[in-house]
Scaffold this motif. Sequence first.
Motif, mmCIF file in Angstrom:
data_model
loop_
_atom_site.group_PDB
_atom_site.id
_atom_site.type_symbol
_atom_site.label_atom_id
_atom_site.label_comp_id
_atom_site.label_asym_id
_atom_site.label_seq_id
_atom_site.Cartn_x
_atom_site.Cartn_y
_atom_site.Cartn_z
ATOM 1 N N ARG A 1 0.523 -1.072 -0.629
ATOM 2 C CA ARG A 1 -0.384 -0.124 -0.132
ATOM 3 C C ARG A 1 0.653 1.565 -0.159
ATOM 4 N N ALA A 2 1.878 1.326 1.321
ATOM 5 C CA ALA A 2 3.253 2.530 0.639
ATOM 6 C C ALA A 2 4.007 2.052 -0.337
ATOM 7 N N LEU A 3 4.172 1.001 -1.009
ATOM 8 C CA LEU A 3 5.305 0.824 -1.466
ATOM 9 C C LEU A 3 5.200 1.103 -2.861
ATOM 10 N N ARG A 4 3.786 1.577 -3.650
ATOM 11 C CA ARG A 4 3.728 1.764 -4.927
ATOM 12 C C ARG A 4 3.430 3.293 -4.212
ATOM 13 N N PRO A 5 2.902 3.864 -4.083
ATOM 14 C CA PRO A 5 3.055 5.464 -4.182
ATOM 15 C C PRO A 5 4.559 6.101 -4.279
ATOM 16 N N LEU A 6 4.681 5.321 -3.150
ATOM 17 C CA LEU A 6 6.821 5.432 -2.753
ATOM 18 C C LEU A 6 7.430 5.298 -4.405
ATOM 19 N N ALA A 7 6.972 4.508 -4.877
ATOM 20 C CA ALA A 7 8.170 4.030 -6.281
ATOM 21 C C ALA A 7 7.955 5.170 -7.009
ATOM 22 N N ILE A 8 6.541 5.531 -7.836
ATOM 23 C CA ILE A 8 5.337 6.216 -8.820
ATOM 24 C C ILE A 8 6.728 7.381 -8.038
ATOM 25 N N ILE B 1 10.468 1.592 -13.377
ATOM 26 C CA ILE B 1 10.076 1.321 -12.604
ATOM 27 C C ILE B 1 8.556 1.998 -12.575
ATOM 28 N N ALA B 2 8.263 3.529 -12.169
ATOM 29 C CA ALA B 2 7.264 3.923 -12.286
ATOM 30 C C ALA B 2 5.977 3.112 -13.309
ATOM 31 N N TRP B 3 5.780 2.556 -14.130
ATOM 32 C CA TRP B 3 5.091 1.554 -15.244
ATOM 33 C C TRP B 3 5.104 0.672 -14.088
ATOM 34 N N LEU B 4 5.541 -0.039 -13.523
ATOM 35 C CA LEU B 4 5.554 -1.636 -13.452
ATOM 36 C C LEU B 4 4.951 -1.668 -12.086
ATOM 37 N N ALA B 5 5.088 -0.301 -11.285
ATOM 38 C CA ALA B 5 4.643 -0.204 -9.747
ATOM 39 C C ALA B 5 3.506 0.046 -9.641
ATOM 40 N N TRP B 6 2.625 1.325 -10.917
ATOM 41 C CA TRP B 6 1.551 1.099 -11.399
ATOM 42 C C TRP B 6 0.464 0.386 -12.252
ATOM 43 N N ARG B 7 0.797 -0.496 -12.865
ATOM 44 C CA ARG B 7 0.241 -2.124 -13.978
ATOM 45 C C ARG B 7 1.134 -2.602 -12.480
ATOM 46 N N TRP B 8 0.924 -2.348 -11.338
ATOM 47 C CA TRP B 8 0.459 -3.794 -10.391
ATOM 48 C C TRP B 8 -0.456 -4.556 -10.333
ATOM 49 N N PRO B 9 -0.327 -6.128 -10.088
ATOM 50 C CA PRO B 9 -0.904 -6.962 -10.250
ATOM 51 C C PRO B 9 -1.859 -7.000 -9.971
ATOM 52 N N ARG B 10 -4.017 -6.791 -9.904
ATOM 53 C CA ARG B 10 -4.488 -7.306 -9.153
ATOM 54 C C ARG B 10 -4.953 -8.354 -8.241
ATOM 55 N N LEU B 11 -5.269 -8.984 -7.640
ATOM 56 C CA LEU B 11 -5.479 -10.210 -7.210
ATOM 57 C C LEU B 11 -7.219 -9.948 -7.546
ATOM 58 N N ALA B 12 -7.770 -11.280 -8.270
ATOM 59 C CA ALA B 12 -9.511 -11.859 -7.969
ATOM 60 C C ALA B 12 -9.854 -11.567 -7.587
ATOM 61 N N ALA B 13 -11.539 -10.440 -7.587
ATOM 62 C CA ALA B 13 -12.072 -10.676 -6.537
ATOM 63 C C ALA B 13 -12.240 -12.122 -6.340
#
Length: 139
Positions: A85-92, A127-139
């Motif tokens: 939750r913190a890594l994605r915005p930090l990396a981007i 780095i920004a693209w990879l963090a932005w496009r982080w895979p989501r868990l299927a609901a």
Amino acid sequence: MHPHRAPPSDPPLPQRLKLSALWASLTFCYLYGDYFGLYKPGKLQHMLDGAGPMGPASQGSLLFVALLLAVPGLMVVLSLVVPLRALRPLAIGLALFYALFVALTVPGAWWFYVAYSGIEIALCAAIAWLAWRWPRLAA
């Protein structure tokens, strides 16, 4: 290939490991770019005369530059341990900041530095693209 053996398998790398590797690559590019910059004629004499990377060398300016360059190196490990939750915005955010910072330092630079800057900006974009496009868990 042996007829009874399956070809080797290459399992996908975890996203965190990819991100960490990109930050490591970026850090190496910064280090090598600065190292090769020492070969620019007059650079070492300029440093001996008291010039720092961002104006006159002082404890404050060198601390600022040291911290600026420490962050990508720290992101190598932080990419593996910071909660997602913190890594994605930090990396981007950091990747975009460093891409902009590098882009602002390119005008008038020597060709080797322009080449390194292009690579560094591409790594920041990855780095920004990879963090932005982080895979989501299927609901």
